[in-house]
Design an enzyme around this catalytic site. Sequence first.
Site: not given
Length: 190
Positions: A114, A117
């Site tokens: 991600c 993230c």
Amino acid sequence: MALHLSLSHQSWTSPAHPITSSDPTRSSVPGTGLSRRVDFLGSCKINGVFVVKRKDRRRMRGGEVRASMEQALGTQEMEAIVGKVTEVNKDTFWPIVKAAGDKPVVLDMFTQWCGPCKAMAPKYEKLAEEYLDVIFLKLDCNQENKTLAKELGIRVVPTFKILKENSVVGEVTGAKYDKLLEAIQAARSS
């Protein structure tokens, strides 16, 4: 099994005076008469992180501080390191949350792939260094932790869950730093 450590300024600066000394003249804070003795009952490492349970922590007579810890595996309660982000898994998450008591706990639910993230990770680590009264955890939502991720109701990554006294009190989805900061401050003041 007990490990007794007595630390003093002298023992840190002089190799002739080991830090395991129990001599009261070397185990006190110079000029105060306060002791620096700490008793440990056990500890363990989980995922490379030192995790402990404090059974009893109180200021003793004469300024002595005593902390005791138990083996932190299985159903034992655990505590994360304050000032750092502690990586948890399905087995360690709930015991750490329970051990936090009324302290707010922030959980970063992320995946390795991600992009948002990865962008939030350094900011999240800085928050952990800044807010020492909050426990910061992270959970890699991989196959191994899928059951916990489902239990916590993850729909998108990153998701930040704010918990207090074993209950979810807030949630921020996406890489929204300002909203995360607001949620942390709200949990601290409640």
